[in-house]
Design a protein around this motif. Structure first.
Motif, PDB file in Angstrom:
ATOM      1  N   GLN A 175      10.853 -29.354 -24.630  1.00  0.00           N
ATOM      2  CA  GLN A 175       9.592 -28.710 -24.208  1.00  0.00           C
ATOM      3  C   GLN A 175       8.957 -29.605 -23.301  1.00  0.00           C
ATOM      4  OE1 GLN A 175       8.260 -28.933 -28.500  1.00  0.00           O
ATOM      5  NE2 GLN A 175       7.170 -27.029 -28.076  1.00  0.00           N
ATOM      6  N   GLY A 210       1.718 -28.349 -30.945  1.00  0.00           N
ATOM      7  CA  GLY A 210       2.477 -27.631 -30.014  1.00  0.00           C
ATOM      8  C   GLY A 210       3.990 -28.346 -30.336  1.00  0.00           C
ATOM      9  N   SER A 213       5.793 -25.612 -32.643  1.00  0.00           N
ATOM     10  CA  SER A 213       5.806 -24.394 -32.172  1.00  0.00           C
ATOM     11  C   SER A 213       7.034 -24.065 -31.309  1.00  0.00           C
ATOM     12  CB  SER A 213       4.567 -24.057 -31.248  1.00  0.00           C
ATOM     13  OG  SER A 213       4.691 -24.551 -29.674  1.00  0.00           O
ATOM     14  N   ASP A 214       7.306 -22.829 -30.883  1.00  0.00           N
ATOM     15  CA  ASP A 214       8.407 -22.433 -30.299  1.00  0.00           C
ATOM     16  C   ASP A 214       8.039 -22.478 -28.768  1.00  0.00           C
ATOM     17  OD1 ASP A 214      10.157 -22.339 -32.424  1.00  0.00           O
ATOM     18  OD2 ASP A 214       9.522 -20.283 -33.004  1.00  0.00           O
ATOM     19  N   ARG A 215       6.722 -22.744 -28.300  1.00  0.00           N
ATOM     20  CA  ARG A 215       6.317 -22.528 -27.042  1.00  0.00           C
ATOM     21  C   ARG A 215       7.213 -23.505 -26.058  1.00  0.00           C
ATOM     22  NH1 ARG A 215       1.273 -23.494 -29.214  1.00  0.00           N
ATOM     23  NH2 ARG A 215       0.808 -25.189 -27.825  1.00  0.00           N
ATOM     24  N   GLU A 217       5.998 -24.664 -22.939  1.00  0.00           N
ATOM     25  CA  GLU A 217       4.972 -25.501 -22.464  1.00  0.00           C
ATOM     26  C   GLU A 217       4.134 -25.725 -23.257  1.00  0.00           C
ATOM     27  OE1 GLU A 217       2.245 -26.181 -18.324  1.00  0.00           O
ATOM     28  OE2 GLU A 217       2.738 -23.990 -19.064  1.00  0.00           O
ATOM     29  N   ARG A 222      -6.219 -25.717 -23.467  1.00  0.00           N
ATOM     30  CA  ARG A 222      -5.491 -24.628 -22.629  1.00  0.00           C
ATOM     31  C   ARG A 222      -6.464 -24.024 -21.675  1.00  0.00           C
ATOM     32  NH1 ARG A 222      -2.010 -21.062 -26.983  1.00  0.00           N
ATOM     33  NH2 ARG A 222      -0.560 -22.681 -27.642  1.00  0.00           N
TER      34      ARG A 222
END
Length: 249
Positions: A175, A210, A213-215, A217, A222
């Motif tokens: 990430q 974050g 999460s699978d994000r 970035e 935000r």
């Protein structure tokens, strides 16, 4: 709750420290690295059994490799690495120094490279693990006084994007973390207004969410990241006009 181990560089102050404290509250074991051995020792005493000090100058590749080996042996393995060590030196063209760029490249960019080189082989061998590279929204585009800092952060963004497919292929989560302005000793140097300035504890909460999460970035706040992304999509004539209006530079 978990008893997994995370290695955090830059763990003695700023975002690194705030994230370490947040993760410890959720049961993580933190192997914390920074150049300040005294600050790390104080944290280890304060969080006995949860925080373990591993003093390190990230510009020393050999020392980074030794540190990772020690963590794996002494903590029984390693699940995640967060590379938050970095520094900032404002640059004005009237005082343009080669040394400033060299120092920031060595710490902000090569420091991450050194730590990646130390930790990645073990993660790939086990086909598991999690790496988070801390860059900055300053890497999206050029900002006044940040020619050296922004250059290193832009390089981290590019490097992490390029490595993502390789990490995916080897079963390792990668990430990219791009914070906005967070109140730290580094941002205290900025001679201009800082929109959407966050407190370290709020930044750490967003950071930790974050990580779960699978994000690819992770950004916070935000809205500021979105504004800067849009700003950098504008023609240069308009971009520089708006930057000047926003920063006074």
């Amino acid at each position: 709750m978990t008893s997994r181990c995370v290695w955090i560089t830059g763990a003695s102050s700023g975002i690194g420290l705030a994230l370490a404290e947040r993760m410890m509250r959720d049961g993580w074991i933190v192997a914390g690295s920074a150049r300040s051995a005294g600050a790390l020792a104080d944290l280890a005493a304060k969080h006995e059994g949860r925080f373990f000090a591993y003093p390190l100058d990230v510009t020393d590749a050999d020392a980074a490799a030794v540190t990772v080996a020690r963590i794996r042996e002494e903590r029984g393995g390693l699940d995640m690495a967060v590379f938050a060590a970095g520094t900032h030196k404002p640059v004005e063209v009237e005082d343009f120094r080669i040394e400033t760029f060299r120092d920031l490249i060595d710490i902000n960019l090569m420091g991450v490279v050194n730590c990646l080189a130390a930790v990645t082989p073990g993660f790939i061998e086990g086909r598991r693990g999690h790496v988070a590279v801390v860059s900055s929204v300053a890497g999206y585009g050029g900002l006044p006084t940040a020619s050296a800092y922004g250059a290193t952060k832009a390089a981290l963004i590019n490097m992490t994007e390029a490595l993502k497919p390789d990490f995916d292929r080897n079963g390792v989560k990668l990430q990219l973390v791009c914070p906005g302005f967070v109140r730290t000793p580094l941002t205290d140097q900025n001679p201009f207004p800082m929109p959407f300035l966050m407190e370290p504890e709020d930044a750490a909460e967003a950071f930790y969410r974050g990580l779960q999460s699978d994000r690819f970035e992770i950004t916070f706040p935000r809205i500021f990241a979105v504004i800067l992304r849009c700003l950098n999509a504008l023609p240069y004539s308009l971009y520089f006009r708006l930057v000047k209006r926003g920063t006074g530079k």
